[in-house]
Write a protein that holds these residues in place. Sequence first.
Motif, mmCIF file in Angstrom:
data_model
loop_
_atom_site.group_PDB
_atom_site.id
_atom_site.type_symbol
_atom_site.label_atom_id
_atom_site.label_comp_id
_atom_site.label_asym_id
_atom_site.label_seq_id
_atom_site.Cartn_x
_atom_site.Cartn_y
_atom_site.Cartn_z
ATOM 1 N N ALA A 77 -12.634 20.742 51.598
ATOM 2 C CA ALA A 77 -13.492 20.454 50.448
ATOM 3 C C ALA A 77 -14.726 19.665 50.857
ATOM 4 O O ALA A 77 -15.820 19.864 50.320
ATOM 5 C CB ALA A 77 -12.699 19.683 49.389
ATOM 6 N N LEU A 78 -14.571 18.758 51.820
ATOM 7 C CA LEU A 78 -15.709 17.976 52.304
ATOM 8 C C LEU A 78 -16.682 18.846 53.083
ATOM 9 O O LEU A 78 -17.908 18.714 52.949
ATOM 10 C CB LEU A 78 -15.201 16.834 53.188
ATOM 11 C CG LEU A 78 -16.240 15.941 53.872
ATOM 12 C CD1 LEU A 78 -17.131 15.260 52.838
ATOM 13 C CD2 LEU A 78 -15.559 14.904 54.764
ATOM 14 N N ALA A 79 -16.144 19.768 53.889
ATOM 15 C CA ALA A 79 -16.997 20.581 54.761
ATOM 16 C C ALA A 79 -17.792 21.631 54.004
ATOM 17 O O ALA A 79 -18.905 21.984 54.415
ATOM 18 C CB ALA A 79 -16.138 21.265 55.826
ATOM 19 N N LEU A 80 -17.240 22.150 52.923
ATOM 20 C CA LEU A 80 -17.883 23.267 52.214
ATOM 21 C C LEU A 80 -18.834 22.720 51.162
ATOM 22 O O LEU A 80 -18.483 22.514 50.003
ATOM 23 C CB LEU A 80 -16.821 24.172 51.581
ATOM 24 C CG LEU A 80 -15.808 24.764 52.569
ATOM 25 C CD1 LEU A 80 -14.808 25.650 51.839
ATOM 26 C CD2 LEU A 80 -16.515 25.544 53.676
ATOM 27 N N MET A 81 -20.070 22.535 51.570
ATOM 28 C CA MET A 81 -21.059 21.894 50.702
ATOM 29 C C MET A 81 -22.403 22.605 50.786
ATOM 30 O O MET A 81 -22.919 22.849 51.881
ATOM 31 C CB MET A 81 -21.232 20.426 51.114
ATOM 32 C CG MET A 81 -22.277 19.706 50.291
ATOM 33 S SD MET A 81 -22.448 17.989 50.748
ATOM 34 C CE MET A 81 -23.838 17.557 49.685
ATOM 35 N N PRO A 82 -22.994 22.947 49.642
ATOM 36 C CA PRO A 82 -24.338 23.530 49.683
ATOM 37 C C PRO A 82 -25.352 22.505 50.166
ATOM 38 O O PRO A 82 -25.189 21.304 49.961
ATOM 39 C CB PRO A 82 -24.586 23.923 48.214
ATOM 40 C CG PRO A 82 -23.667 23.058 47.420
ATOM 41 C CD PRO A 82 -22.460 22.832 48.277
ATOM 42 N N GLY A 83 -26.386 22.997 50.818
ATOM 43 C CA GLY A 83 -27.444 22.112 51.289
ATOM 44 C C GLY A 83 -27.283 21.664 52.721
ATOM 45 O O GLY A 83 -28.176 20.988 53.262
ATOM 46 N N LEU A 84 -26.176 22.011 53.374
ATOM 47 C CA LEU A 84 -26.024 21.681 54.789
ATOM 48 C C LEU A 84 -27.136 22.367 55.586
ATOM 49 O O LEU A 84 -27.546 23.493 55.261
ATOM 50 C CB LEU A 84 -24.666 22.124 55.306
ATOM 51 C CG LEU A 84 -23.437 21.369 54.800
ATOM 52 C CD1 LEU A 84 -22.176 22.044 55.311
ATOM 53 C CD2 LEU A 84 -23.478 19.910 55.237
ATOM 54 N N VAL A 105 -10.027 26.863 51.057
ATOM 55 C CA VAL A 105 -11.328 27.433 51.428
ATOM 56 C C VAL A 105 -11.779 28.453 50.392
ATOM 57 O O VAL A 105 -12.939 28.479 49.986
ATOM 58 C CB VAL A 105 -11.273 28.064 52.831
ATOM 59 C CG1 VAL A 105 -12.550 28.844 53.133
ATOM 60 C CG2 VAL A 105 -11.067 26.977 53.880
ATOM 61 N N LEU A 106 -10.858 29.290 49.938
ATOM 62 C CA LEU A 106 -11.205 30.270 48.908
ATOM 63 C C LEU A 106 -11.712 29.589 47.639
ATOM 64 O O LEU A 106 -12.512 30.166 46.897
ATOM 65 C CB LEU A 106 -9.991 31.137 48.587
ATOM 66 C CG LEU A 106 -9.541 32.103 49.693
ATOM 67 C CD1 LEU A 106 -8.225 32.766 49.317
ATOM 68 C CD2 LEU A 106 -10.608 33.154 49.966
ATOM 69 N N ALA A 107 -11.269 28.342 47.388
ATOM 70 C CA ALA A 107 -11.743 27.596 46.223
ATOM 71 C C ALA A 107 -13.222 27.246 46.338
ATOM 72 O O ALA A 107 -13.873 26.941 45.334
ATOM 73 C CB ALA A 107 -10.917 26.330 46.041
ATOM 74 N N GLY A 108 -13.759 27.240 47.562
ATOM 75 C CA GLY A 108 -15.203 27.109 47.740
ATOM 76 C C GLY A 108 -15.756 25.712 47.848
ATOM 77 O O GLY A 108 -16.983 25.536 47.879
ATOM 78 N N GLY A 109 -14.906 24.703 47.907
ATOM 79 C CA GLY A 109 -15.414 23.345 48.051
ATOM 80 C C GLY A 109 -16.349 22.980 46.915
ATOM 81 O O GLY A 109 -16.014 23.124 45.740
ATOM 82 N N ARG A 110 -17.551 22.535 47.253
ATOM 83 C CA ARG A 110 -18.507 22.087 46.232
ATOM 84 C C ARG A 110 -19.555 23.142 45.891
ATOM 85 O O ARG A 110 -20.535 22.845 45.202
ATOM 86 C CB ARG A 110 -19.153 20.788 46.698
ATOM 87 C CG ARG A 110 -18.164 19.622 46.656
ATOM 88 C CD ARG A 110 -18.743 18.356 47.243
ATOM 89 N NE ARG A 110 -18.689 18.369 48.708
ATOM 90 C CZ ARG A 110 -19.157 17.384 49.457
ATOM 91 N NH1 ARG A 110 -19.722 16.341 48.902
ATOM 92 N NH2 ARG A 110 -19.054 17.452 50.779
ATOM 93 N N PHE A 111 -19.359 24.365 46.344
ATOM 94 C CA PHE A 111 -20.260 25.453 45.951
ATOM 95 C C PHE A 111 -19.919 25.937 44.551
ATOM 96 O O PHE A 111 -18.730 26.061 44.205
ATOM 97 C CB PHE A 111 -20.139 26.623 46.933
ATOM 98 C CG PHE A 111 -20.878 26.431 48.222
ATOM 99 C CD1 PHE A 111 -22.166 26.914 48.379
ATOM 100 C CD2 PHE A 111 -20.286 25.756 49.283
ATOM 101 C CE1 PHE A 111 -22.853 26.742 49.578
ATOM 102 C CE2 PHE A 111 -20.958 25.584 50.478
ATOM 103 C CZ PHE A 111 -22.249 26.073 50.627
ATOM 104 N N PRO A 112 -20.926 26.243 43.739
ATOM 105 C CA PRO A 112 -20.632 26.849 42.429
ATOM 106 C C PRO A 112 -20.045 28.244 42.616
ATOM 107 O O PRO A 112 -20.308 28.913 43.628
ATOM 108 C CB PRO A 112 -21.996 26.902 41.741
ATOM 109 C CG PRO A 112 -22.996 26.862 42.849
ATOM 110 C CD PRO A 112 -22.366 26.043 43.949
ATOM 111 N N ALA A 113 -19.250 28.682 41.663
ATOM 112 C CA ALA A 113 -18.537 29.950 41.791
ATOM 113 C C ALA A 113 -19.485 31.117 42.029
ATOM 114 O O ALA A 113 -19.161 32.048 42.783
ATOM 115 C CB ALA A 113 -17.687 30.193 40.551
ATOM 116 N N ASP A 114 -20.661 31.096 41.396
ATOM 117 C CA ASP A 114 -21.571 32.228 41.545
ATOM 118 C C ASP A 114 -22.306 32.235 42.888
ATOM 119 O O ASP A 114 -23.077 33.158 43.170
ATOM 120 C CB ASP A 114 -22.574 32.279 40.389
ATOM 121 C CG ASP A 114 -23.453 31.033 40.301
ATOM 122 O OD1 ASP A 114 -23.314 30.114 41.144
ATOM 123 O OD2 ASP A 114 -24.287 30.965 39.379
ATOM 124 N N ALA A 115 -22.065 31.204 43.728
ATOM 125 C CA ALA A 115 -22.683 31.165 45.064
ATOM 126 C C ALA A 115 -21.690 31.527 46.157
ATOM 127 O O ALA A 115 -22.019 31.444 47.337
ATOM 128 C CB ALA A 115 -23.266 29.786 45.315
#
Length: 389
Positions: A77-84, A105-115
């Motif tokens: 969850a920490l690693a999957l972040m938009p803006g990296l 990982v499939l949950a997408g971390g902090r990315f919105p679902a549509d991304a």
Amino acid sequence: MPDRVYLDWNATTPLRREAREAMVAAWELAGNPSSVHAEGRQARRLVEEARAAITAAVGASARDVVVFTSGGTEANALALMPGLRRESGVPVPRLLVTAVEHASVLAGGRFPADAISVVGVTRSGLLDLNRLRAMLADGPPALVSVMLANNETGAVQPVMEAAGIVHGAGGLLHVDAIQALGKIPFDINVLNADLLTLSAHKIGGPKGVGAVVMAEGLLGLEPVLRGGGQEHGRRAGTENVAGIAGFGAAAEAAMAALEGDARRLKGLRDRLEEGLRQTPGLVVFSGDAPRLPNTTLFTVPGLKAETAVIGFDLAGVAVSSGSACSSGKVQPSHVLEAMGFGPELAQGAVRLSLGWSTTPADVDRTLEAWRRLANTLLKRSDETLLERF
């Protein structure tokens, strides 16, 4: 429990002696690792020694950053972040994940679902590199998440090839190496990964400790938990000193034994699969792909995983139906469905995963249990069997 065989090492491992001793020593310390007095410095030394052990285990350099977390799920969850971004790159606005990734990982971390987009895999369970190339070409740069080794099938993904494609398209690569650590050798620099995630309890460390390894020059990783400035400002909260010390000790022990364990476990796994294949129609998933040396996922058409797992358990053998992250529920495998297998096979997959204390006698007992189960399970209805159990 005496006289039982444990073949669910991919779910969790027993605590190594080295990890237990390191944790006991840490529990005897009074200091907070953020305190500057002698007691605090003692605690800090244990954390930093463990950080060095994790750094060495994955081939990272002193300039790379290791951030300790509460486990593999938080690490992902920490690693999957938009803006990296890299210093010379642009922030990534979208995420691509393979269809066989862990649920965290499939949950997408902090990315919105549509991304978030899902990249397919082959019948062998390996990332479809051509599909990845096409999806990266059809949009802005992306963070791509590819697990190094699958927790269900054991399939080892073509991460280095994926890294070349991802970086060539201006993207970043996250590698979930949780199942691979301590089972196969790898190096974050050879993989060319930008982020790598790990978990302690898969290698003989304690449950509840994980880590994110950030390659040098990666920018934009913001904390999920905010507050204090612990863990380089990327994970607030007083460090779990005992758990982290146990993680470091387990990593050192696992790496020291890796080569010998891998060779021995592959021999035991091959012996196990040779015996299993005596059952007509039995399928070993990803059998034609590079795999972890300790993992077998198999089924027979018509088999129900829940019934088989119960049957093995009653015979004194602990196995699983795949991932152990669904609150004990036995469900059709999303990994097998992504590989193109229908419900008849996906709902009946049984995973056998071996570890450092597994013996030839354990393998023989498991095969004997399977022979008895197969004679029953493949001849009777599942309803009748469940009533019996």
